[in-house]
Design an enzyme around this catalytic site. Structure first.
Site, PDB file in Angstrom:
ATOM      1  N   HIS A 169      -5.556   3.064  -4.785  1.00 37.27           N
ATOM      2  CA  HIS A 169      -6.720   2.188  -4.838  1.00 37.27           C
ATOM      3  C   HIS A 169      -7.815   2.883  -5.643  1.00 37.27           C
ATOM      4  O   HIS A 169      -8.715   3.494  -5.068  1.00 37.27           O
ATOM      5  CB  HIS A 169      -7.210   1.863  -3.433  1.00 37.27           C
ATOM      6  N   THR A 215     -15.165   1.606   2.897  1.00 42.09           N
ATOM      7  CA  THR A 215     -13.755   1.251   2.741  1.00 42.09           C
ATOM      8  C   THR A 215     -13.677  -0.253   2.601  1.00 42.09           C
ATOM      9  O   THR A 215     -14.701  -0.947   2.650  1.00 42.09           O
ATOM     10  CB  THR A 215     -12.901   1.730   3.930  1.00 42.09           C
ATOM     11  N   GLY A 251      -2.083   4.138   4.772  1.00 43.18           N
ATOM     12  CA  GLY A 251      -2.550   5.396   4.186  1.00 43.18           C
ATOM     13  C   GLY A 251      -3.262   6.278   5.166  1.00 43.18           C
ATOM     14  O   GLY A 251      -2.739   7.322   5.582  1.00 43.18           O
ATOM     15  N   HIS A 252      -4.447   5.853   5.573  1.00 41.97           N
ATOM     16  CA  HIS A 252      -5.325   6.761   6.330  1.00 41.97           C
ATOM     17  C   HIS A 252      -4.623   7.354   7.551  1.00 41.97           C
ATOM     18  O   HIS A 252      -4.515   8.578   7.678  1.00 41.97           O
ATOM     19  CB  HIS A 252      -6.610   6.035   6.755  1.00 41.97           C
ATOM     20  N   HIS A 270      -4.319  -2.039   6.471  1.00 46.98           N
ATOM     21  CA  HIS A 270      -5.613  -1.472   6.867  1.00 46.98           C
ATOM     22  C   HIS A 270      -5.633  -1.112   8.349  1.00 46.98           C
ATOM     23  O   HIS A 270      -5.563  -1.961   9.221  1.00 46.98           O
ATOM     24  CB  HIS A 270      -6.823  -2.347   6.530  1.00 46.98           C
ATOM     25  N   ASP A 271      -5.692   0.182   8.605  1.00 48.19           N
ATOM     26  CA  ASP A 271      -5.744   0.731   9.967  1.00 48.19           C
ATOM     27  C   ASP A 271      -4.467   0.519  10.771  1.00 48.19           C
ATOM     28  O   ASP A 271      -4.467   0.655  12.002  1.00 48.19           O
ATOM     29  CB  ASP A 271      -6.945   0.190  10.748  1.00 48.19           C
ATOM     30  N   GLU A 276      -4.222  -1.320  -5.952  1.00 51.45           N
ATOM     31  CA  GLU A 276      -5.218  -2.151  -5.278  1.00 51.45           C
ATOM     32  C   GLU A 276      -6.578  -1.942  -5.940  1.00 51.45           C
ATOM     33  O   GLU A 276      -6.877  -0.842  -6.420  1.00 51.45           O
ATOM     34  CB  GLU A 276      -5.341  -1.744  -3.811  1.00 51.45           C
TER      35      GLU A 276
HETATM   36  C1  LIG Z   1      -7.405  -2.593   0.864  1.00 52.22           C
HETATM   37  C2  LIG Z   1      -7.324  -1.657   2.002  1.00 52.22           C
HETATM   38  O1  LIG Z   1      -7.521  -1.997   3.127  1.00 52.22           O
HETATM   39  C3  LIG Z   1      -6.936  -0.286   1.740  1.00 52.22           C
HETATM   40  O2  LIG Z   1      -5.809  -0.340   0.978  1.00 52.22           O
HETATM   41  C4  LIG Z   1      -7.926   0.498   0.947  1.00 52.22           C
HETATM   42  O3  LIG Z   1      -7.238   1.055  -0.141  1.00 52.22           O
HETATM   43  C5  LIG Z   1      -8.485   1.614   1.739  1.00 52.22           C
HETATM   44  O4  LIG Z   1      -9.403   2.248   0.874  1.00 52.22           O
HETATM   45  P1  LIG Z   1      -9.911   3.709   1.250  1.00 52.22           P
HETATM   46  O5  LIG Z   1      -8.696   4.609   1.265  1.00 52.22           O
HETATM   47  O6  LIG Z   1     -10.899   4.016   0.125  1.00 52.22           O
HETATM   48  O7  LIG Z   1     -10.542   3.610   2.612  1.00 52.22           O
HETATM   49  N1  LIG Z   2      -3.776  -2.106   1.881  1.00 54.72           N
HETATM   50  C1  LIG Z   2      -3.929  -1.177   2.977  1.00 54.72           C
HETATM   51  C2  LIG Z   2      -3.660   0.213   2.487  1.00 54.72           C
HETATM   52  O1  LIG Z   2      -3.159   0.402   1.390  1.00 54.72           O
HETATM   53  C3  LIG Z   2      -3.968   1.370   3.349  1.00 54.72           C
HETATM   54  O2  LIG Z   2      -4.958   1.091   4.293  1.00 54.72           O
HETATM   55  P1  LIG Z   2      -5.199   2.259   5.377  1.00 54.72           P
HETATM   56  O3  LIG Z   2      -3.881   2.485   6.066  1.00 54.72           O
HETATM   57  O4  LIG Z   2      -5.648   3.483   4.611  1.00 54.72           O
HETATM   58  O5  LIG Z   2      -6.254   1.716   6.312  1.00 54.72           O
END
Ligand SMILES: CC(=O)[C@@H](O)[C@H](O)COP(=O)(O)O
Ligand SMILES: NCC(=O)COP(=O)(O)O
Length: 243
Positions: free
Chosen positions: A43, A101, A214-215, A191-192, A70
């Protein structure tokens, strides 16, 4: 079976924090592929706080799984990058520049004309298009009207409410997912999502095409190891299809 796309934004966050190339983003993306991810999500934000535009050029020629980019298509630099890279998928996210975010989906009714035009640009370039939407059947109907290939359900509210009441948390997502299926839209989510809430989500919506995570996954990897964590997340999805 639902595919897992690992979002590597937070690996780039760690790398950028010291100005060098440790951790090596490209190496970790290739490792993620070897560990079983079905795709890589990046992203690139306008401030390049984590993923830099150059990272995308570095990743594209070496990845062997799907690349999902993204970002906010209202940024011309983002549009130019995507058309140059031609990833498997672009996910359009209506973020403002200063957001911590991503925190909302598109208003597919209010932005119908804009979305229809920009989606046509990417589809004409042979890129699959997904648009980020809240779990609202009206927004899903609007997504079909702008001729996107897929929607990505913004799952923050699900994650936030999951522990307190999973049945209530999933309800709007099942409705939105059923509407997407009825309208012939592909279905992503993200997301989350995490090791705690992912399996229930995939069990309740078994026609889900892809989750991008991701996170939480990167945080879990600090304790559990990157390879083990990817396989644990995949198992959440495999458990559903094995039922
Ligand atoms: C679109 C979404 O919800 C996530 O993919 C986004 O890429 C999170 O971005 P950050 O990693 O900058 O929080
Ligand atoms: N589109 C969601 C993404 O790519 C990752 O979101 P997150 O797991 O970092 O909240």
């Amino acid at each position: 079976m639902t595919k897992l796309s690992v979002n590597i934004n937070k690996i780039a966050t760690l790398r950028n924090s010291r100005g060098g190339n440790n951790p090596d983003l490209v190496k970790m993306a290739l490792d993620a592929e070897n560990f079983g991810t079905d795709g890589i999500t990046v992203h690139p934000r306008p401030d390049e706080r984590h993923i830099r535009y150059q990272d995308v050029y570095d990743l594209k020629p070496v990845l062997t799984t799907e690349l999902n980019i993204e970002g906010n298509s209202r940024e011309q630099k983002f549009v130019d990058l995507v058309l140059d890279i031609k990833p498997h998928q672009v996910t359009l996210v209506p973020d403002a520049t200063g957001q911590l975010t991503s925190d909302h989906g598109w208003n597919t009714i209010q932005h119908k004309d804009y979305l229809k035009d920009i989606i046509r640009v990417f589809k004409t370039a042979g890129i699959r298009v997904s648009i980020f939407v809240d779990p609202d059947t009206r927004m899903v109907e609007g997504a079909a009207a702008v001729e996107t290939d897929r929607i990505e359900l913004y799952t923050e509210a699900y994650a936030r409410n999951f522990t307190a009441n999973r049945e209530a948390a999933i309800a709007p997502y099942v409705k939105a997912a059923e509407k997407a299926r009825e309208l012939g839209l592909g279905l992503n989510a993200g997301h989350d999502l995490d090791l705690n809430n992912l399996n229930y989500f995939s069990q309740q919506i078994p026609w889900l095409d892809e989750v991008s995570i991701g996170h939480a996954l990167i945080c879990d990897a600090l304790y559990l190891g990157f390879e083990n964590t990817i396989q644990l997340y995949k198992r959440q999805l495999i458990m559903r299809s094995g039922l």
